[in-house]
Design a protein around this motif. Structure first.
Motif, PDB file in Angstrom:
ATOM      1  N   GLN A  59       9.463   2.682   4.149  1.00  0.00           N
ATOM      2  CA  GLN A  59       8.167   3.290   4.455  1.00  0.00           C
ATOM      3  C   GLN A  59       8.266   4.449   5.440  1.00  0.00           C
ATOM      4  OE1 GLN A  59       5.277   0.209   5.699  1.00  0.00           O
ATOM      5  NE2 GLN A  59       4.126   0.930   3.921  1.00  0.00           N
ATOM      6  N   ARG A  61       8.370   4.125   8.673  1.00  0.00           N
ATOM      7  CA  ARG A  61       7.411   3.729   9.695  1.00  0.00           C
ATOM      8  C   ARG A  61       8.077   2.802  10.711  1.00  0.00           C
ATOM      9  NH1 ARG A  61       2.173   4.500   9.171  1.00  0.00           N
ATOM     10  NH2 ARG A  61       1.346   5.357   7.241  1.00  0.00           N
ATOM     11  N   TYR A  63       7.099  -0.640  12.913  1.00  0.00           N
ATOM     12  CA  TYR A  63       6.119  -1.719  12.828  1.00  0.00           C
ATOM     13  C   TYR A  63       5.741  -2.266  14.198  1.00  0.00           C
ATOM     14  CZ  TYR A  63       7.265  -1.692   7.819  1.00  0.00           C
ATOM     15  OH  TYR A  63       7.475  -1.330   6.512  1.00  0.00           O
ATOM     16  N   PRO A  87       3.322   4.616  13.254  1.00  0.00           N
ATOM     17  CA  PRO A  87       2.358   5.362  14.039  1.00  0.00           C
ATOM     18  C   PRO A  87       2.858   5.650  15.451  1.00  0.00           C
ATOM     19  CG  PRO A  87       1.649   3.080  13.828  1.00  0.00           C
ATOM     20  CD  PRO A  87       2.900   3.225  13.007  1.00  0.00           C
ATOM     21  N   GLU A 118      -0.212  11.511  10.872  1.00  0.00           N
ATOM     22  CA  GLU A 118       0.932  10.668  10.528  1.00  0.00           C
ATOM     23  C   GLU A 118       1.867  11.458   9.652  1.00  0.00           C
ATOM     24  OE1 GLU A 118       0.008   6.785   8.969  1.00  0.00           O
ATOM     25  OE2 GLU A 118      -0.170   6.051  10.994  1.00  0.00           O
ATOM     26  N   TYR A 147       2.815  -0.208  15.374  1.00  0.00           N
ATOM     27  CA  TYR A 147       1.415  -0.622  15.304  1.00  0.00           C
ATOM     28  C   TYR A 147       0.958  -1.337  16.568  1.00  0.00           C
ATOM     29  CZ  TYR A 147       1.441   0.552  10.358  1.00  0.00           C
ATOM     30  OH  TYR A 147       1.523   1.226   9.160  1.00  0.00           O
ATOM     31  N   PRO A 155      -0.056  -4.393   9.748  1.00  0.00           N
ATOM     32  CA  PRO A 155      -0.899  -4.688   8.588  1.00  0.00           C
ATOM     33  C   PRO A 155      -0.370  -5.864   7.770  1.00  0.00           C
ATOM     34  CG  PRO A 155      -0.631  -2.321   8.816  1.00  0.00           C
ATOM     35  CD  PRO A 155       0.297  -2.962   9.816  1.00  0.00           C
ATOM     36  N   ASP A 186       4.489   0.995  -0.950  1.00  0.00           N
ATOM     37  CA  ASP A 186       4.184   2.357  -1.421  1.00  0.00           C
ATOM     38  C   ASP A 186       2.800   2.838  -0.967  1.00  0.00           C
ATOM     39  OD1 ASP A 186       6.580   2.946  -2.637  1.00  0.00           O
ATOM     40  OD2 ASP A 186       5.918   2.303  -4.632  1.00  0.00           O
ATOM     41  N   LEU A 187       1.883   1.926  -0.713  1.00  0.00           N
ATOM     42  CA  LEU A 187       0.514   2.308  -0.381  1.00  0.00           C
ATOM     43  C   LEU A 187       0.425   3.156   0.887  1.00  0.00           C
ATOM     44  CD1 LEU A 187      -1.312  -1.024  -1.236  1.00  0.00           C
ATOM     45  CD2 LEU A 187      -1.331   1.099  -2.542  1.00  0.00           C
ATOM     46  N   ASN A 188       1.278   2.892   1.862  1.00  0.00           N
ATOM     47  CA  ASN A 188       1.251   3.641   3.122  1.00  0.00           C
ATOM     48  C   ASN A 188       2.604   4.230   3.473  1.00  0.00           C
ATOM     49  OD1 ASN A 188      -1.537   3.354   4.025  1.00  0.00           O
ATOM     50  ND2 ASN A 188      -1.051   1.171   4.105  1.00  0.00           N
ATOM     51  N   ARG A 189       3.361   4.579   2.464  1.00  0.00           N
ATOM     52  CA  ARG A 189       4.698   5.134   2.676  1.00  0.00           C
ATOM     53  C   ARG A 189       4.599   6.593   3.124  1.00  0.00           C
ATOM     54  NH1 ARG A 189       9.443   5.873  -1.873  1.00  0.00           N
ATOM     55  NH2 ARG A 189      11.142   6.052  -0.383  1.00  0.00           N
ATOM     56  N   ILE A 190       5.426   6.946   4.093  1.00  0.00           N
ATOM     57  CA  ILE A 190       5.540   8.336   4.546  1.00  0.00           C
ATOM     58  C   ILE A 190       6.772   8.919   3.861  1.00  0.00           C
ATOM     59  CG2 ILE A 190       5.917   9.853   6.534  1.00  0.00           C
ATOM     60  CD1 ILE A 190       3.226   8.457   6.672  1.00  0.00           C
TER      61      ILE A 190
END
Length: 193
Positions: A59, A61, A63, A87, A118, A147, A155, A186-190
């Motif tokens: 992702q 990201r 966590y 984030p 982001e 997060y 999440p 995949d929904l919040n992948r950068i």
């Protein structure tokens, strides 16, 4: 992690997360293993941080709260420094080294921290300092990302993906993650630029 050569994307985690987004009990419950049954604990326990690291890498990201250092070989052309692994919580420090290796800590009044975007950015109010930087890693930015400090800050879809990946490894051996895990992430992948 370095991607595509010298100044593309160089960062390292200097303070790792204090805990994992999912616990051994979470994974055991998902697998239908009694919490008092410890026979598989030594097998499952190392998969949890491995699954978290794989998911974070996929992702792009962070966590659970962690400290990251980003290195740049030169000042960016657009007066902004992109900070990977959102984030973004805060920027701790930014320093730059001149061609002689002398370090200078940049005043926070010379840049704006965009932690709304982001990934987050450092944006120069006017321009970055002039002068030659050392040949490699001339700019170092230290920042905090994730997060939050607690697993419930992450999440639920991400926590579920980590759990499913651990379950997959338990049932199939340490192998390629299934498409279900990738679909959840995949929904919040950068996607790195």
């Amino acid at each position: 992690m370095v991607i595509n050569g010298r100044d593309a994307l160089k960062f390292k985690i200097t303070v790792p997360p204090a805990q994992e987004p999912v616990t051994l009990d979470d994974v055991k419950t998902a697998l239908g293993i009694e919490l008092t049954d410890t026979i598989y604990d030594d097998q499952i326990s190392p998969w949890i941080p491995a699954a978290r690291e794989w998911c974070e890498g996929y992702q792009n990201r962070a966590y659970i709260t962690q400290t990251i250092e980003l290195a740049k070989d030169y000042w960016p052309y657009r007066d902004e420094i992109r900070l990977p692994r959102p984030p973004l919580q805060s920027v701790t420090a930014m320093a730059y080294m001149d061609s002689t290796g002398t370090a200078t800590t940049a005043s926070a009044s010379t840049y704006f921290v965009d932690n709304f975007s982001e990934p987050g950015f450092l944006v120069a109010y006017s321009a970055w300092p002039a002068g030659a930087l050392r040949p490699a890693n001339g700019v170092i930015v230290e920042y905090v990302a994730g997060y939050g400090d607690d697993p419930v800050d992450v999440p639920s879809l991400i926590r579920q993906a980590i759990t499913v990946l651990c379950m997959h490894w338990f049932n199939n051996g340490f192998c390629e993650p299934p498409d279900a895990v990738k679909s959840m992430l995949d929904l919040n992948r950068i996607i790195p630029i």
